[in-house]
Design an enzyme around this catalytic site. Structure first.
Site, mmCIF file in Angstrom:
data_model
loop_
_atom_site.group_PDB
_atom_site.id
_atom_site.type_symbol
_atom_site.label_atom_id
_atom_site.label_comp_id
_atom_site.label_asym_id
_atom_site.label_seq_id
_atom_site.Cartn_x
_atom_site.Cartn_y
_atom_site.Cartn_z
ATOM 1 N N THR A 121 19.348 19.707 -25.428
ATOM 2 C CA THR A 121 19.295 20.687 -24.537
ATOM 3 C C THR A 121 20.570 21.342 -24.033
ATOM 4 O O THR A 121 21.544 20.545 -23.711
ATOM 5 C CB THR A 121 18.342 20.313 -23.250
ATOM 6 N N ASP A 122 20.579 22.454 -23.143
ATOM 7 C CA ASP A 122 21.843 22.913 -22.703
ATOM 8 C C ASP A 122 22.327 22.018 -21.379
ATOM 9 O O ASP A 122 23.491 22.119 -20.987
ATOM 10 C CB ASP A 122 21.945 24.378 -22.233
ATOM 11 N N GLU A 123 21.193 21.280 -20.845
ATOM 12 C CA GLU A 123 21.450 20.504 -19.734
ATOM 13 C C GLU A 123 22.443 19.349 -19.926
ATOM 14 O O GLU A 123 22.884 18.893 -18.820
ATOM 15 C CB GLU A 123 20.135 20.164 -19.094
ATOM 16 N N TYR A 157 16.824 13.005 -16.885
ATOM 17 C CA TYR A 157 16.256 13.728 -18.020
ATOM 18 C C TYR A 157 17.628 14.186 -18.795
ATOM 19 O O TYR A 157 17.741 13.709 -19.897
ATOM 20 C CB TYR A 157 15.457 14.861 -17.881
HETATM 21 P P1 NAD Z 1 7.135 18.647 -24.060
HETATM 22 O O1 NAD Z 1 7.122 17.571 -23.124
HETATM 23 O O2 NAD Z 1 6.145 19.661 -23.919
HETATM 24 O O3 NAD Z 1 6.550 17.803 -25.638
HETATM 25 C C1 NAD Z 1 7.186 16.536 -25.705
HETATM 26 C C2 NAD Z 1 6.152 15.906 -26.832
HETATM 27 O O4 NAD Z 1 6.995 14.583 -27.375
HETATM 28 C C3 NAD Z 1 4.855 15.860 -26.481
HETATM 29 O O5 NAD Z 1 3.802 16.227 -27.449
HETATM 30 C C4 NAD Z 1 4.941 14.260 -26.337
HETATM 31 O O6 NAD Z 1 3.357 13.756 -26.607
HETATM 32 C C5 NAD Z 1 5.801 13.811 -27.387
HETATM 33 N N1 NAD Z 1 6.371 12.505 -26.920
HETATM 34 C C6 NAD Z 1 6.972 11.980 -26.016
HETATM 35 N N2 NAD Z 1 7.543 10.710 -26.199
HETATM 36 C C7 NAD Z 1 6.995 10.403 -27.357
HETATM 37 C C8 NAD Z 1 7.154 9.376 -28.018
HETATM 38 N N3 NAD Z 1 8.013 8.151 -27.569
HETATM 39 N N4 NAD Z 1 6.832 9.186 -29.413
HETATM 40 C C9 NAD Z 1 6.170 10.231 -29.970
HETATM 41 N N5 NAD Z 1 6.089 11.368 -29.280
HETATM 42 C C10 NAD Z 1 6.252 11.459 -27.907
HETATM 43 O O7 NAD Z 1 8.503 18.938 -24.305
HETATM 44 P P2 NAD Z 1 9.204 20.363 -24.616
HETATM 45 O O8 NAD Z 1 9.383 21.178 -23.682
HETATM 46 O O9 NAD Z 1 8.282 20.995 -26.049
HETATM 47 O O10 NAD Z 1 10.532 19.836 -25.369
HETATM 48 C C11 NAD Z 1 10.490 19.425 -26.700
HETATM 49 C C12 NAD Z 1 12.140 19.186 -27.099
HETATM 50 O O11 NAD Z 1 12.851 20.150 -26.804
HETATM 51 C C13 NAD Z 1 12.875 17.878 -26.046
HETATM 52 O O12 NAD Z 1 13.633 17.150 -26.904
HETATM 53 C C14 NAD Z 1 13.486 18.772 -25.220
HETATM 54 O O13 NAD Z 1 14.540 17.917 -24.621
HETATM 55 C C15 NAD Z 1 13.878 20.126 -26.052
HETATM 56 N N6 NAD Z 1 14.256 21.141 -25.018
HETATM 57 C C16 NAD Z 1 13.346 21.530 -24.284
HETATM 58 C C17 NAD Z 1 13.652 22.977 -23.779
HETATM 59 C C18 NAD Z 1 12.531 23.526 -22.656
HETATM 60 O O14 NAD Z 1 12.873 24.491 -22.020
HETATM 61 N N7 NAD Z 1 11.194 22.835 -22.619
HETATM 62 C C19 NAD Z 1 14.825 23.347 -23.871
HETATM 63 C C20 NAD Z 1 15.853 22.956 -24.684
HETATM 64 C C21 NAD Z 1 15.669 21.532 -25.359
HETATM 65 O O1 TDX Z 2 7.518 24.609 -9.215
HETATM 66 C C1 TDX Z 2 8.702 25.049 -9.381
HETATM 67 N N1 TDX Z 2 9.422 25.604 -8.661
HETATM 68 C C2 TDX Z 2 10.680 25.949 -9.047
HETATM 69 O O2 TDX Z 2 11.566 26.778 -8.411
HETATM 70 C C3 TDX Z 2 9.247 24.202 -10.637
HETATM 71 C C4 TDX Z 2 8.332 23.446 -11.622
HETATM 72 C C5 TDX Z 2 10.652 24.548 -10.897
HETATM 73 N N2 TDX Z 2 11.362 25.293 -10.234
HETATM 74 C C6 TDX Z 2 12.683 25.768 -10.515
HETATM 75 C C7 TDX Z 2 13.552 24.718 -11.136
HETATM 76 C C8 TDX Z 2 14.652 25.110 -11.871
HETATM 77 O O3 TDX Z 2 15.572 25.858 -11.359
HETATM 78 O O4 TDX Z 2 12.574 26.556 -11.585
HETATM 79 C C9 TDX Z 2 13.748 26.311 -12.754
HETATM 80 C C10 TDX Z 2 13.055 25.820 -14.149
HETATM 81 O O5 TDX Z 2 12.439 24.546 -13.820
HETATM 82 P P1 TDX Z 2 11.715 23.764 -14.953
HETATM 83 O O6 TDX Z 2 10.826 24.488 -15.619
HETATM 84 O O7 TDX Z 2 11.227 22.442 -14.371
HETATM 85 O O8 TDX Z 2 12.816 23.790 -16.077
HETATM 86 P P2 TDX Z 2 14.521 23.148 -15.884
HETATM 87 O O9 TDX Z 2 14.606 21.889 -15.017
HETATM 88 O O10 TDX Z 2 15.452 24.231 -15.948
HETATM 89 O O11 TDX Z 2 14.370 22.362 -17.380
HETATM 90 C C11 TDX Z 2 13.764 22.960 -18.648
HETATM 91 O O12 TDX Z 2 14.945 23.587 -19.446
HETATM 92 C C12 TDX Z 2 15.593 22.688 -20.187
HETATM 93 C C13 TDX Z 2 12.961 22.024 -19.558
HETATM 94 O O13 TDX Z 2 12.146 21.335 -18.659
HETATM 95 C C14 TDX Z 2 13.930 20.836 -20.328
HETATM 96 O O14 TDX Z 2 13.188 20.135 -20.858
HETATM 97 C C15 TDX Z 2 14.991 21.690 -20.787
HETATM 98 O O15 TDX Z 2 15.799 20.786 -21.520
#
Ligand code: NAD
Ligand code: TDX
Length: 341
Positions: A121-123, A157
């Protein structure tokens, strides 16, 4: 090609599994997923069969990981605990899945010399100042994250994701693991858990609950459609240079208040019909990705370049798939309510 996709029943992982299934018929996929609260078999149920298999298990289970890794040509590692707010309540599962899990997979990749792509992630880079606080409104150096940016994570995280990236670096340099890393910005699209910002607000409106904005909503996220993330990961897996990191983003910067107002407007509500709630501690101000390296060196580009159109599709998906999220809605909101959010 045989692929092991960890976390392939979660949001981004399942979208990737669908992407590969639809675009690369020669690939057989083994999904390893623990099916935590965020994993859902339904996300891939329609394509399970000869080419897609689901193995329910933990990426920290070295014996199971070993059995699977020796059967495949490459690992694409999505599995993680992914929600910042949860990590502030209880960091322990983040250490387990994000750090020990990545270590376990790297050890198997090393043992069987299997190609490894790490999804991050960019975070890991922390946050950027708001553009309005930068000289010339940020048209210069330091405006966006690049692969040269300093690791500076803010939350449990993001610090566990940063740790996992470091493990990949170490295993590549010391043990010659054939790995690449991608750091992507905020994804949106179908199958995203309703704890996350965009689906939470859409499903709130559909449930007659007011959307909840943290603080003033000035925080900026750089949105990318999850299908574009999938095509980028596939590009890096097949064309990326071993040992390299690629940043994935689609120039989608929007502040949270603007996104929420778009959702309200698209759903026929007054754009001020939301509540401001307690801000997230340590809340990152702005993320922005410079994806020039990926575009220039590997020829990738995003398809969903109009955020509002992608958002409309996403609203439609949650409207059409109430059966997918309805059962969990009350519990997710009760958890937020206990935290004043
Ligand atoms: P998500 O929480 O929707 O899905 C995570 C999945 O991993 C789930 O299906 C969960 O059951 C599985 N999991 C968790 N722990 C596990 C373990 N110990 N063993 C096996 N399976 C396990 O997450 P997401 O938003 O789909 O993110 C997926 C990946 O992408 C993560 O690595 C996250 O850091 C990265 N990522 C997410 C975002 C975003 O915007 N959501 C952005 C950049 C990178
Ligand atoms: O109810 C809400 N109200 C609100 O204002 C929630 C749930 C979030 N927020 C804000 C917090 C953040 O600034 O919205 C923005 C996005 O929040 P999230 O969906 O929780 O995402 P963020 O914390 O930015 O992280 C996401 O992007 C990077 C993913 O959850 C991560 O897994 C990924 O690495």
């Amino acid at each position: 090609m045989k692929l092991l996709v960890t976390g392939g029943a979660g949001f981004i992982g399942s979208n990737f599994v669908h992407y590969v299934y639809n675009n690369h018929p020669d690939v057989e996929i083994f999904v390893l997923d623990k099916l935590t609260y965020a994993g859902n078999k339904a996300n891939i149920a329609t394509i399970l069969g000869d080419r897609v298999h689901l193995i329910v298990g933990d990426i920290c289970d070295a014996e199971l990981v070993d059995q699977l890794v020796q059967k495949v040509d490459a690992i694409v590692h999505y599995a993680a605990e992914s929600h910042n707010d949860n990590s502030l309540q209880n960091p322990a599962p983040f250490l387990h899945s994000n750090v020990v899990g990545t270590y376990t997979l790297l050890e198997a990749a090393r043992k069987y010399d299997v190609r490894f792509h790490h999804v991050s992630t960019d975070e890991v880079y922390g946050d950027l100042p708001l553009r309005e606080d930068l000289p010339g409104h940020g048209e210069g150096v330091g405006e966006k994250f690049t692969t040269q940016s300093r690791y500076n994570p803010s939350s449990p995280y993001s610090s566990t994701k940063a740790a996992s990236d470091m493990l990949v670096h170490g295993w590549t340099r010391s043990f010659g693991v054939r790995a690449t890393i991608s750091n992507c910005s905020n994804n949106y699209g179908p199958y995203q858990h309703i704890e996350k910002f965009i689906p939470r607000q859409i499903t709130n409106i559909l449930s007659g609950i007011k959307p909840k904005l943290y603080g003033t909503g000035k925080n900026v996220r750089d949105w990318i459609h999850t299908e574009d993330h999938s095509s980028a990961v596939w590009t890096i897996l097949t064309k990326g240079k071993i040992g390299e990191t690629y940043l994935i983003g689609a120039d989608g910067e929007q502040d949270n208040k603007t996104v929420l107002e778009m959702i309200l407007k698209d759903m026929g509500k007054d754009s001020s019909d939301y509540e401001q709630v307690k801000d997230r501690p340590g809340h990152d101000l702005r993320y922005a990705i410079d994806s020039t390296k990926l575009r220039k060196e590997l020829g990738w580009s995003p398809k969903f370049t109009d955020f509002e159109t992608g958002l409309k599709h996403t609203i439609q998906w949650y409207t059409d798939h109430e059966d997918w999220w309805q059962a969990e809605k009350q519990a997710v909101e009760a958890k937020y309510a206990r935290n004043g959010q």
